[in-house]
Design an enzyme around this catalytic site. Sequence first.
Site, PDB file in Angstrom:
ATOM      1  N   GLY A 179      40.913  46.627  44.506  1.00  0.00           N
ATOM      2  CA  GLY A 179      42.334  46.447  43.831  1.00  0.00           C
ATOM      3  C   GLY A 179      42.977  45.417  43.971  1.00  0.00           C
ATOM      4  N   GLU A 197      35.811  47.669  48.235  1.00  0.00           N
ATOM      5  CA  GLU A 197      35.000  47.654  47.021  1.00  0.00           C
ATOM      6  C   GLU A 197      35.861  46.779  46.168  1.00  0.00           C
ATOM      7  OE1 GLU A 197      33.540  52.271  46.757  1.00  0.00           O
ATOM      8  OE2 GLU A 197      35.631  51.838  46.262  1.00  0.00           O
ATOM      9  N   GLY A 204      36.088  44.508  42.844  1.00  0.00           N
ATOM     10  CA  GLY A 204      35.619  44.544  41.542  1.00  0.00           C
ATOM     11  C   GLY A 204      36.120  43.309  40.677  1.00  0.00           C
ATOM     12  N   ARG A 205      37.308  43.380  40.291  1.00  0.00           N
ATOM     13  CA  ARG A 205      37.953  42.364  39.537  1.00  0.00           C
ATOM     14  C   ARG A 205      38.142  41.059  40.374  1.00  0.00           C
ATOM     15  NH1 ARG A 205      42.097  43.525  36.016  1.00  0.00           N
ATOM     16  NH2 ARG A 205      42.323  45.598  36.818  1.00  0.00           N
ATOM     17  N   ARG A 226      41.754  45.267  26.815  1.00  0.00           N
ATOM     18  CA  ARG A 226      42.634  45.138  27.984  1.00  0.00           C
ATOM     19  C   ARG A 226      44.196  45.074  27.505  1.00  0.00           C
ATOM     20  NH1 ARG A 226      42.622  41.984  31.828  1.00  0.00           N
ATOM     21  NH2 ARG A 226      43.662  43.633  33.346  1.00  0.00           N
ATOM     22  N   TYR A 272      46.453  48.127  28.321  1.00  0.00           N
ATOM     23  CA  TYR A 272      47.411  47.984  29.488  1.00  0.00           C
ATOM     24  C   TYR A 272      48.518  46.718  29.134  1.00  0.00           C
ATOM     25  CZ  TYR A 272      42.970  49.454  32.026  1.00  0.00           C
ATOM     26  OH  TYR A 272      41.886  50.066  32.514  1.00  0.00           O
ATOM     27  N   CYS A 293      40.496  46.539  12.229  1.00  0.00           N
ATOM     28  CA  CYS A 293      41.260  47.371  11.491  1.00  0.00           C
ATOM     29  C   CYS A 293      42.333  48.172  12.152  1.00  0.00           C
ATOM     30  CB  CYS A 293      40.857  48.015  10.522  1.00  0.00           C
ATOM     31  SG  CYS A 293      39.676  47.175   9.388  1.00  0.00           S
ATOM     32  N   GLU A 294      43.159  47.665  13.229  1.00  0.00           N
ATOM     33  CA  GLU A 294      44.020  48.097  13.927  1.00  0.00           C
ATOM     34  C   GLU A 294      45.197  47.280  14.405  1.00  0.00           C
ATOM     35  OE1 GLU A 294      43.895  51.116  15.894  1.00  0.00           O
ATOM     36  OE2 GLU A 294      41.945  51.666  15.018  1.00  0.00           O
ATOM     37  N   TYR A 338      35.913  43.651  33.248  1.00  0.00           N
ATOM     38  CA  TYR A 338      36.560  44.949  32.579  1.00  0.00           C
ATOM     39  C   TYR A 338      36.583  44.196  31.135  1.00  0.00           C
ATOM     40  CZ  TYR A 338      37.623  46.950  37.046  1.00  0.00           C
ATOM     41  OH  TYR A 338      37.434  47.299  38.174  1.00  0.00           O
TER      42      TYR A 338
HETATM   43  C1  LIG Z   1      37.599  50.339  39.859  1.00  0.00           C
HETATM   44  C2  LIG Z   1      37.319  50.655  41.463  1.00  0.00           C
HETATM   45  C3  LIG Z   1      37.302  49.498  42.297  1.00  0.00           C
HETATM   46  C4  LIG Z   1      37.438  48.015  41.850  1.00  0.00           C
HETATM   47  O1  LIG Z   1      38.884  47.668  41.546  1.00  0.00           O
HETATM   48  P1  LIG Z   1      39.099  46.498  41.388  1.00  0.00           P
HETATM   49  O2  LIG Z   1      40.629  46.592  41.068  1.00  0.00           O
HETATM   50  O3  LIG Z   1      38.329  45.943  40.100  1.00  0.00           O
HETATM   51  O4  LIG Z   1      39.097  45.603  42.565  1.00  0.00           O
HETATM   52  C5  LIG Z   1      36.868  50.124  43.671  1.00  0.00           C
HETATM   53  N1  LIG Z   1      36.543  51.106  43.775  1.00  0.00           N
HETATM   54  C6  LIG Z   1      36.835  52.475  43.214  1.00  0.00           C
HETATM   55  C7  LIG Z   1      36.336  53.831  43.243  1.00  0.00           C
HETATM   56  C8  LIG Z   1      37.099  52.120  41.480  1.00  0.00           C
HETATM   57  O5  LIG Z   1      37.354  53.089  40.947  1.00  0.00           O
END
Ligand SMILES: *Cc1c(COP(=O)(O)O)cnc(C)c1O
Length: 432
Positions: free
Chosen positions: A249, A291, A293-294, A331, A335, A362-363, A391
């Site tokens: 996150g 964890e 991701g982004r 996105r 959001y 078409c949106e 994403y």
């Molecule tokens: C989406 C998600 C992440 C990654 O979130 P980021 O904002 O991309 O870092 C990690 N753990 C879980 C369980 C998620 O659903």
Amino acid sequence: MILYPHLSVNEQGHLTIGGLDTVELAREFGTPAYIIDEDVIRQNMRIYLKAATENFGAGALPLFASKSLCFKEIYKIAAEEGLGIDCVSGGELYTARAAGFPAEKIFFHGNNKTDRDISDAMEMGVGRIVVDNIDELYAVSDEAKARSITQKILLRITPGIDPHTHKAVVTGSVDSKFGSAIETGQAMDIVKRAIAADNIELCGLHCHIGSQIFDVQPFSDAADIMIRFIADIKNTLGYTIKELNLGGGLGVRYTEDDPQIDYAAAISDIASVVTDFCAQNGIAMPEVRLEPGRSLVAAAGITLYTVGSVKEIPGFKNYISVDGGMPDNPRYALYQSRYTALIANRADMPRSYRATVAGRCCESGDLIGEDMDIQPARRGDILAVLVTGAYNYSMASNYNRIPRPPVIMVKGGKARLAVARETYEDLIRLDL
Ligand SMILES: *Cc1c(COP(=O)(O)O)cnc(C)c1O
């Protein structure tokens, strides 16, 4: 440098990524196309791995949240860099295994795993199943019993944190489709049930408070709540929770208005909360998982489009339409996410024009962004949207039967296809 060191402008005034001319890349691979700088992803993975093990101890492990960017090659990179991964569906599990990712380093998530997902995950031998709720706990227990195995699990806990981000990406509050809340007593209840459940080994707890969060405080607060809960479990049930997964996150810089987070410093701040509490209360430091991701992949990616119609509505807005849109980047529609865009073939010119960059669907909501500052554009220009590594491809659809763009990886001054462009043939392949 434009936002990030791997993005620059060459002598011809063209935007470059990883030293390669984006106008040349557009010519070679066509548009729209996702371009990913592999070195940026590897660097970010190393920053996380180093900071995690230095601050949380050698047992710590970052897991790449692969829903942010999912195709075979990305799993190979994560494996080579020594990270674990988080998968949230049977399709992600399948892709990871097809790429040869080691099953024991896979953490399987999701708030509603189907019976088939659970069975597939056990068949593969995933390292941990992150159990969301009581219903799922017994589904996992039953499947493990049928297979005569002991399944290692984590429990997803909602610590009740408001991380001040977009409400669509808040995931750790009490009223959430994810996890069991500490506040309502349901978390302690599921812990007790997991300890007692057949063919289940409760290894740890997981929380994930949301996404695109710039402030470290909510993470520290969540870590504090989780470690206290672990101490509470030890005191009331005599059970030792060995693993603590603090989720992902951390925010990413999409525009010049966003700060650049020092991820190593953020991890160190969060770690001090956990290490201090453990030291003061004489409890063993859990093995920590993060964890991201982004923050591993977003900055590495850009999307290249070709400009089509440019339209000025006097007294209203200017519109620049591109040959992609919400099918490759939903996105803004989801959001109202903000991006930086530029005309790649005139990237040295000032961004003196204000326009809404629109997709081709078409949106009316099919926009990349409204009121974006960009160079004046004309038909045939190459328009680059920056920071699209997370994403975008993983959320892409075939809306309006638009084929999905290819993913091109850039490394060491060379570009190669990692995912081919979808063809019209691909679009009808499953139509009977
Ligand atoms: C989406 C998600 C992440 C990654 O979130 P980021 O904002 O991309 O870092 C990690 N753990 C879980 C369980 C998620 O659903």
